[in-house]
Design a protein around this motif. Structure first.
Motif, PDB file in Angstrom:
ATOM      1  N   SER A 173       0.826  -1.140   0.017  1.00  0.00           N
ATOM      2  CA  SER A 173       0.108  -0.138   0.018  1.00  0.00           C
ATOM      3  C   SER A 173       1.144   1.049  -0.007  1.00  0.00           C
ATOM      4  O   SER A 173       2.103   1.212   0.291  1.00  0.00           O
ATOM      5  CB  SER A 173      -0.961   0.083   1.333  1.00  0.00           C
ATOM      6  OG  SER A 173      -0.223   0.081   2.444  1.00  0.00           O
ATOM      7  N   ASP A 174       0.291   2.228  -0.249  1.00  0.00           N
ATOM      8  CA  ASP A 174       0.790   3.518  -0.300  1.00  0.00           C
ATOM      9  C   ASP A 174       1.384   3.935   0.967  1.00  0.00           C
ATOM     10  O   ASP A 174       2.749   4.421   1.197  1.00  0.00           O
ATOM     11  CB  ASP A 174      -0.350   4.795  -0.466  1.00  0.00           C
ATOM     12  CG  ASP A 174       0.383   5.971  -1.001  1.00  0.00           C
ATOM     13  OD1 ASP A 174       1.864   6.270  -0.634  1.00  0.00           O
ATOM     14  OD2 ASP A 174      -0.286   6.921  -1.444  1.00  0.00           O
ATOM     15  N   SER A 175       0.721   3.690   2.152  1.00  0.00           N
ATOM     16  CA  SER A 175       1.222   4.060   3.702  1.00  0.00           C
ATOM     17  C   SER A 175       2.202   3.416   4.065  1.00  0.00           C
ATOM     18  O   SER A 175       3.214   3.641   4.615  1.00  0.00           O
ATOM     19  CB  SER A 175      -0.031   4.051   4.481  1.00  0.00           C
ATOM     20  OG  SER A 175      -0.896   2.840   4.479  1.00  0.00           O
ATOM     21  N   GLU A 176       2.240   1.854   3.435  1.00  0.00           N
ATOM     22  CA  GLU A 176       3.353   0.926   3.772  1.00  0.00           C
ATOM     23  C   GLU A 176       4.675   1.201   3.363  1.00  0.00           C
ATOM     24  O   GLU A 176       5.774   1.326   3.788  1.00  0.00           O
ATOM     25  CB  GLU A 176       2.993  -0.657   3.724  1.00  0.00           C
ATOM     26  CG  GLU A 176       3.832  -1.457   4.023  1.00  0.00           C
ATOM     27  CD  GLU A 176       4.317  -1.551   5.611  1.00  0.00           C
ATOM     28  OE1 GLU A 176       5.535  -2.061   6.066  1.00  0.00           O
ATOM     29  OE2 GLU A 176       3.287  -1.169   6.089  1.00  0.00           O
ATOM     30  N   GLN A 177       4.572   1.773   1.994  1.00  0.00           N
ATOM     31  CA  GLN A 177       5.854   2.219   1.288  1.00  0.00           C
ATOM     32  C   GLN A 177       6.526   3.338   2.139  1.00  0.00           C
ATOM     33  O   GLN A 177       7.621   3.741   2.089  1.00  0.00           O
ATOM     34  CB  GLN A 177       5.507   2.289  -0.303  1.00  0.00           C
ATOM     35  CG  GLN A 177       7.038   2.464  -0.885  1.00  0.00           C
ATOM     36  CD  GLN A 177       6.695   3.005  -2.372  1.00  0.00           C
ATOM     37  OE1 GLN A 177       6.141   4.000  -2.665  1.00  0.00           O
ATOM     38  NE2 GLN A 177       7.495   2.470  -3.481  1.00  0.00           N
ATOM     39  N   HIS A 178       5.411   4.357   2.310  1.00  0.00           N
ATOM     40  CA  HIS A 178       6.059   5.579   2.840  1.00  0.00           C
ATOM     41  C   HIS A 178       6.446   5.244   4.088  1.00  0.00           C
ATOM     42  O   HIS A 178       7.930   5.777   4.373  1.00  0.00           O
ATOM     43  CB  HIS A 178       4.610   6.642   3.146  1.00  0.00           C
ATOM     44  CG  HIS A 178       4.953   7.859   4.045  1.00  0.00           C
ATOM     45  ND1 HIS A 178       5.711   8.982   3.557  1.00  0.00           N
ATOM     46  CD2 HIS A 178       4.913   7.816   5.341  1.00  0.00           C
ATOM     47  CE1 HIS A 178       5.634   9.811   4.262  1.00  0.00           C
ATOM     48  NE2 HIS A 178       5.640   9.083   5.481  1.00  0.00           N
ATOM     49  N   PHE A 179       6.037   4.319   4.984  1.00  0.00           N
ATOM     50  CA  PHE A 179       6.726   4.013   6.180  1.00  0.00           C
ATOM     51  C   PHE A 179       8.060   3.366   6.190  1.00  0.00           C
ATOM     52  O   PHE A 179       9.003   3.621   6.920  1.00  0.00           O
ATOM     53  CB  PHE A 179       5.593   3.032   6.812  1.00  0.00           C
ATOM     54  CG  PHE A 179       6.386   2.536   8.194  1.00  0.00           C
ATOM     55  CD1 PHE A 179       6.481   3.171   9.377  1.00  0.00           C
ATOM     56  CD2 PHE A 179       6.851   1.118   8.409  1.00  0.00           C
ATOM     57  CE1 PHE A 179       7.063   2.706  10.656  1.00  0.00           C
ATOM     58  CE2 PHE A 179       7.244   0.606   9.379  1.00  0.00           C
ATOM     59  CZ  PHE A 179       7.517   1.186  10.455  1.00  0.00           C
TER      60      PHE A 179
END
Length: 307
Positions: free
Chosen positions: A195-201
């Motif tokens: 997900s977008d948020s997981e890659q950001h993290f």
């Protein structure tokens, strides 16, 4: 205020889990199977112990790795040929899975191909030409950490090729892969989806972890900017290159440990392998010659005893 505190605690827990995952990588390499199994059996007797999910993860990982050794022996003995492609967004966990597949295998049987950007000479060649020398011979398993699908992904999104070249790739790749399969190669293709948020993290963790900062390249940073463009490119790639002879398999990768186990278990299911029975080796006696004298080694040649 209460919600902000809960969000902060949740974020801290994710960071803790990420650091534990890095620590687990070292455990996987340092602890042998039997001692680890004994250690985990003892831990399983204590239901209150924290990290019980890690216990299950280790047990399953080592069980699957034992099966990978059987697969390796079967491929080598029967002169089978296999190619496994690992694709996905940056920080999706491809390298982590590849590491755990190869961790206990013979590098003469199982090898990883991770090609750099093409040279000027390679840019003038037939597109698939630089990948062909790395294809397996009989008795080999080759893992591509990114592959010819660079053209449908990073090259397309970053403007390193023209749309005409992308279209030519789509016209050619199915025929290329069918030829590989007809030649006796088992071709398996994985797309790691996060997900977008997981890659950001994960990128944030790389920025702040000095042991992982080398993993963060300028291209990775651009992948954040062009998230939607990568999504469109991925959707087009999966739609146009999902063929019966070599279908795509999507690995849900937001949870690293589950992704590793799921991918390895699926990989094993793609081969009708059987355990190769080998006679138990017997260690021959050491030969002792009465006239042999071991020559002394100069003290200056030894590594300093710091530990």
């Amino acid at each position: 205020m209460k919600n902000e505190t809960l969000d902060l605690l949740a974020h801290e827990e994710r960071i803790r889990a990420e650091l534990l995952d890095s620590f687990d990588e070292e455990l996987e390499e340092e602890i042998d199977d039997q001692r680890l199994a004994k250690l985990l059996d003892n831990a399983a007797e204590q239901p209150e112990i924290s990290g019980l999910d890690r216990t299950l993860y280790f047990k399953e990982l080592f069980r699957l790795q034992r099966e990978l050794v059987k697969l390796q022996d079967w491929i080598a003995t029967n002169k089978k040929k296999a190619v496994v492609i690992f694709e996905g967004r940056d920080a999706a966990g491809k390298g982590g899975v590849i590491k755990r597949v190869t961790q206990r295998l013979n590098p003469r049987v199982c090898r990883v191909v991770a090609l750099p950007a093409p040279s000027e000479r390679e840019k003038s060649q037939w597109y698939f030409q630089r990948y062909a020398p790395h294809l397996p011979a009989g008795g080999e398993l080759v893992l591509f950490d990114r592959s010819w699908y660079n053209r449908a992904g990073v090259e397309r999104v970053m403007g390193f090729c023209t749309e005409d070249e992308v279209e030519e790739f789509f016209r050619s790749v199915a025929d290329f892969e069918r030829m590989l399969v007809r030649s006796g190669i088992t071709l398996i293709k994985y797309w790691f989806s996060i997900s977008d948020s997981e890659q950001h993290f994960r990128f944030q963790m790389r920025i702040h972890d000095p042991l992982k900062q080398w993993k963060l390249s300028p291209m990775d940073l651009q992948s954040r900017v062009r998230w939607e463009a990568y999504t469109k490119a991925k959707e087009s790639m999966l739609e146009r290159t999902h063929i019966a002879e070599a279908p795509w398999w999507v690995v849900e990768a937001d949870d690293k440990k589950r992704a590793r186990l799921n991918c390895i278990a699926h990989l094993l299911s793609q081969f009708p392998y059987e355990e190769v029975q080998r006679p138990l080796a017997e260690l021959p006696p050491r030969v002792h010659n009465p006239d042999y004298i071991r020559e002394p080694i100069a003290e200056s040649m030894y590594v300093p005893r710091k530990y």
